[in-house]
Design a protein around this motif. Structure first.
Motif, short mmCIF file in Angstrom:
data_model
loop_
_atom_site.label_atom_id
_atom_site.label_comp_id
_atom_site.label_asym_id
_atom_site.label_seq_id
_atom_site.Cartn_x
_atom_site.Cartn_y
_atom_site.Cartn_z
N ARG A 80 84.90 -5.21 94.66
CA ARG A 80 84.75 -5.03 92.95
C ARG A 80 85.54 -6.06 92.25
O ARG A 80 85.31 -6.62 91.43
CB ARG A 80 84.73 -3.78 92.58
CG ARG A 80 84.53 -3.60 91.10
CD ARG A 80 84.97 -2.04 90.75
NE ARG A 80 85.28 -1.91 89.34
CZ ARG A 80 85.32 -0.74 88.64
NH1 ARG A 80 86.03 0.26 89.36
NH2 ARG A 80 85.34 -0.72 87.19
N ARG A 111 87.02 -8.72 93.29
CA ARG A 111 86.69 -10.06 93.88
C ARG A 111 85.48 -10.57 92.79
O ARG A 111 85.48 -11.77 92.16
CB ARG A 111 86.39 -10.46 94.99
CG ARG A 111 87.61 -10.44 95.90
CD ARG A 111 87.42 -11.10 97.31
NE ARG A 111 86.60 -10.31 98.18
CZ ARG A 111 86.99 -9.20 98.97
NH1 ARG A 111 88.42 -9.30 99.16
NH2 ARG A 111 86.32 -8.44 99.61
N ALA A 112 84.39 -9.54 92.68
CA ALA A 112 83.20 -9.80 91.88
C ALA A 112 83.59 -9.91 90.20
O ALA A 112 83.22 -10.82 89.63
CB ALA A 112 82.11 -8.59 92.02
N ASP A 113 84.69 -8.90 89.89
CA ASP A 113 85.12 -9.17 88.66
C ASP A 113 85.81 -10.69 88.15
O ASP A 113 85.24 -11.16 87.30
CB ASP A 113 86.20 -7.96 88.24
CG ASP A 113 85.39 -6.65 88.10
OD1 ASP A 113 84.30 -6.47 88.00
OD2 ASP A 113 86.36 -5.74 88.07
N ALA A 125 85.18 -13.28 89.72
CA ALA A 125 84.17 -14.55 89.73
C ALA A 125 83.25 -14.30 88.58
O ALA A 125 83.11 -15.65 88.06
CB ALA A 125 83.18 -14.06 90.93
#
Length: 282
Positions: free
Chosen positions: A124, A126-128, A130
């Motif tokens: 989560r 890492r997705a934020d 990105a």
């Protein structure tokens, strides 16, 4: 020759302090506005059709010759600016960037999973990251920042740009924003014209997170928001309501964490606006 160059630079900076534009010699750069310090930025002007490279990267130059550059928290004292004129003539300027001393800020009492996150939330996070990185690479041709800048919220300053953060006794990344401590629900307004580039109600570290593209790589970020009143792609004008202050994400209390970046370089938002007005607890 070095003495003449120093005298010329002194005269240029004197004119800048007086708010006057500096006449540009052939192939030279003219700085219309500048904060030559770590966390600062500059708006320059070259001959229309000229090309600009700064710190090894090509910089967008408008039809009027204007361009924007920014200086990261840890940028060195000397930085290279290259200008190639329309006829191919090349000029190299060395910009002197004032170095700053930064505070050390200790924050205790944070939930341990917000300081050292468990493996279960790393995807989560890492997705934020990105999503934020995608918003930061926008290079809009528009100069919405020409609207000028205001504080998005007014109140006591509880955190400043560049502070080395010690969280629950553990050294972490520096603080790249300006924190304004005001109650949950306090309205937040757009500090300058722009287009909403990101609006996420619940990021792991930053909670309610909003970003506004102000053009030419300049972007504002607003962290820990309780509510967000705008959507990606929406045009906003300086002073428009964009949401409310909160204490979401990694926060010990309600405040607005306002940040500005020029692409990947983190800038000091306090350098874009006048000092916080008297009577706001600052």
């Amino acid at each position: 020759m070095a003495i003449v160059r120093c005298l010329r630079r002194a005269a240029v900076f004197s004119l800048l302090l007086l708010g006057l534009q500096v006449p540009a010699a052939a192939g030279a750069v003219e700085f219309l506005q500048a904060e030559f310090q770590q966390g600062g930025y500059a708006i320059g002007k070259v001959d229309p059709g000229a090309r600009v490279r700064f710190d090894g990267h090509d910089v967008r130059v408008g039809a009027d010759g204007r361009f924007v550059i920014g200086f990261h928290r840890d940028d060195p004292a000397a930085m290279r600016l290259e200008i190639t004129g329309p006829a191919g003539d090349r000029r190299v300027e060395t910009l002197s960037i004032a170095q700053r001393d930064y505070d050390i800020q200790r924050i205790d009492g944070l939930p341990e999973n917000k300081v050292s996150p468990p493996d279960s939330v790393l995807a989560r996070i890492r997705a934020d990251a990105a999503l934020v990185a995608e918003a930061r690479v926008r290079d809009s041709a528009d100069t919405w920042f020409d609207s000028g800048w205001i504080w998005p919220v007014k109140g006591p300053i509880s955190g400043v740009f560049g502070s080395q953060r010690i969280l629950n006794g553990e050294p972490r990344q520096p603080h790249y924003g300006v924190d304004v401590a005001v109650p949950t629900g306090t309205p937040v307004v757009a500090p300058a014209d722009g287009v909403v580039s990101l609006a996420v109600p619940d990021m792991y570290f930053s909670g309610g997170t909003l970003m506004i593209d102000h053009g030419r790589g300049l972007a504002s970020a607003f962290l820990h928001m309780d509510s967000i009143a705008v959507t990606p792609g929406q045009r906003v004008a300086r002073g428009d309501a964009i949401g409310t202050v909160g204490a979401t994400g990694r926060a010990t209390g309600p405040h607005l964490d306002w940040r500005i970046n020029w692409f990947g370089k983190r800038l000091d938002a306090a350098l874009f606006v006048p000092s916080m007005p008297e009577g706001t607890g600052n």
